[in-house]
Design an enzyme around this catalytic site. Structure first.
Site, short mmCIF file in Angstrom:
data_model
loop_
_atom_site.label_atom_id
_atom_site.label_comp_id
_atom_site.label_asym_id
_atom_site.label_seq_id
_atom_site.Cartn_x
_atom_site.Cartn_y
_atom_site.Cartn_z
N GLY A 8 4.58 3.62 -2.83
CA GLY A 8 3.58 2.78 -3.71
C GLY A 8 2.64 3.51 -4.22
N GLY A 11 0.28 1.83 -7.16
CA GLY A 11 -0.36 0.53 -6.87
C GLY A 11 -2.12 0.82 -6.80
N GLN A 12 -2.55 -0.15 -6.53
CA GLN A 12 -4.06 -0.14 -6.09
C GLN A 12 -4.60 0.84 -5.22
OE1 GLN A 12 -6.05 -3.56 -4.15
NE2 GLN A 12 -8.02 -3.11 -5.23
N ILE A 35 8.69 3.05 -7.73
CA ILE A 35 10.02 2.24 -7.96
C ILE A 35 10.07 2.11 -9.55
CG2 ILE A 35 10.07 0.82 -6.05
CD1 ILE A 35 8.85 -1.57 -7.54
N ASP A 54 12.36 3.80 -3.12
CA ASP A 54 12.44 2.36 -2.79
C ASP A 54 12.66 2.01 -1.17
OD1 ASP A 54 14.78 -0.10 -4.13
OD2 ASP A 54 13.36 -0.12 -2.64
N TYR A 143 2.49 -13.33 3.91
CA TYR A 143 1.84 -12.22 3.92
C TYR A 143 1.46 -11.89 5.12
CZ TYR A 143 -1.53 -8.47 2.46
OH TYR A 143 -2.05 -7.22 2.48
N LYS A 147 2.36 -8.82 8.07
CA LYS A 147 1.46 -8.10 8.34
C LYS A 147 1.27 -7.98 9.95
CE LYS A 147 0.27 -5.87 4.95
NZ LYS A 147 0.59 -4.53 4.31
C1 VAH Z 1 -4.95 -9.88 -1.11
N1 VAH Z 1 -6.18 -7.77 -1.50
O1 VAH Z 1 -5.59 -10.45 -1.24
C2 VAH Z 1 -5.18 -8.28 -0.52
C3 VAH Z 1 -5.57 -7.92 0.80
C4 VAH Z 1 -7.03 -8.63 2.24
C5 VAH Z 1 -6.79 -8.81 1.19
O2 VAH Z 1 -4.51 -8.16 1.71
O3 VAH Z 1 -3.67 -10.16 -0.63
#
Ligand code: VAH
Length: 314
Positions: A8, A11-12, A35, A54, A143, A147
């Site tokens: 990745g 990415g940011q 990717i 990937d 998400y 996590k």
């Molecule tokens: C989001 N920037 O907003 C990410 C992060 C803590 C936030 O996981 O999904």
């Protein structure tokens, strides 16, 4: 760390972490994993090796680990919180099937692994103020579910197989190099672009909504310092609360107006992102990270605002 694979890498977080590792570790090989459609460009491409990586292709990852004798994998492949609500199965696939591929390779080949967690790993029943390191984690977003599972699976591979997994729970990250995509905290990045362009900013998060935030230079330092810390001092591993500042939109806008007085803002609350933000902590207690590996932030709100605006104005 000598030979590092950043999955990745465009990415940011990945785009800046790859460059920082290449500068910081003398003689290191830092492979920029990407990717198709997100290939490294410019200095990221020219400053070191890059490979298609990937997370859902275990054979491809294993081949890279063998080719470069990778000893540390930064797994930064993720679908962020708001997008994950639109594509929950994709988020599960990347975050979980991707992680098990990486952990199996790390088990076989002796790699250390960093897979970040997030304030998103907490939920509405978690204490919101000074959120403890060890507490209730019942997130209500896909998400967040991934996590928590990332934290548990990473700890499992350490306790069962001795895989050296370590990570942090990132706050919302603010940076000027690579904008985030699909996050709940992204408003705190997007407002800076509106401010320097003189455009009105429409905020999707309601006034009074506090969230932990962190400037990217502090986040990158945390990601490196934890992997270089003395493992004998670690009581926790996946994942450490780390904090630097907590604010709600109006506080951030006032800090930006001290540099750009004519910033115009209004609110159009996005119900999906607002419900996610409401379920997250106001601020985390990061005393374990400070005690076990010497974590300490160096940017506060005003320092971050000044640095962001000076870079974006360039
Ligand atoms: C989001 N920037 O907003 C990410 C992060 C803590 C936030 O996981 O999904």
């Amino acid at each position: 760390m000598k030979n590092v694979l950043v999955i990745g890498s465009t990415g940011q977080i990945g785009s800046e972490l790859t460059m920082k590792l290449r500068k910081q570790i003398n003689g290191a090989t830092v492979v920029a994993g990407y990717i198709p459609g997100a290939e490294p460009k410019g200095v990221l491409k020219e400053s070191g090796p890059s490979e298609q990586a990937d997370v859902c292709n275990a054979a491809q990852l294993a081949q890279i680990v063998d080719k470069y004798r990778i000893d540390t994998i930064y797994n930064l492949a993720a679908i962020l919180s708001a997008t994950a609500e639109k594509k929950p199965l994709l988020a599960w696939d990347i975050q979980m099937n991707g992680l098990i591929n990486i952990l199996e390779i790390a088990r076989e080949k002796g790699c250390a692994v960093f897979t970040p967690s997030s304030i998103g790993a907490f939920g509405p029943t978690t204490p919101h103020k000074s959120t403890p390191q060890d507490t209730v984690q019942r997130p209500t977003s896909m998400y967040g579910v991934t996590k928590v599972a990332v934290e548990l699976l990473s700890d499992y591979y350490f306790h069962k197989y001795g895989v050296d997994t370590r990570s942090v729970r990132f706050p919302g990250l603010i940076s000027y190099t690579t904008p985030p995509g699909g996050g709940t905290t992204d408003y705190a990045v997007e407002v800076f672009y509106s401010a320097v362009k003189g455009e009105e900013f429409v905020c999707p998060i309601a006034q009074g909504t506090y969230m932990d935030m962190m400037y990217m230079p502090d986040a990158l330092r945390a990601a490196i310092e934890i992997m270089e810390s003395d493992p004998s001092k670690l009581v926790h591993r996946n994942s450490f609360n780390i904090a630097s500042m907590s604010f709600e939109p109006e506080t951030l806008f006032a800090a930006i107006r001290r540099e750009i007085p004519d910033l115009r803002t209004r609110y159009e609350v996005d119900p999906v992102r607002q419900s996610i933000a409401d379920s997250w902590p106001d601020n985390m207690d990061d005393s374990c990270a400070r005690k076990e590996w010497g974590w300490k932030p160096s940017y506060d709100l005003d320092g971050m605002v000044k640095d962001m605006i000076s870079h974006l104005k360039k």
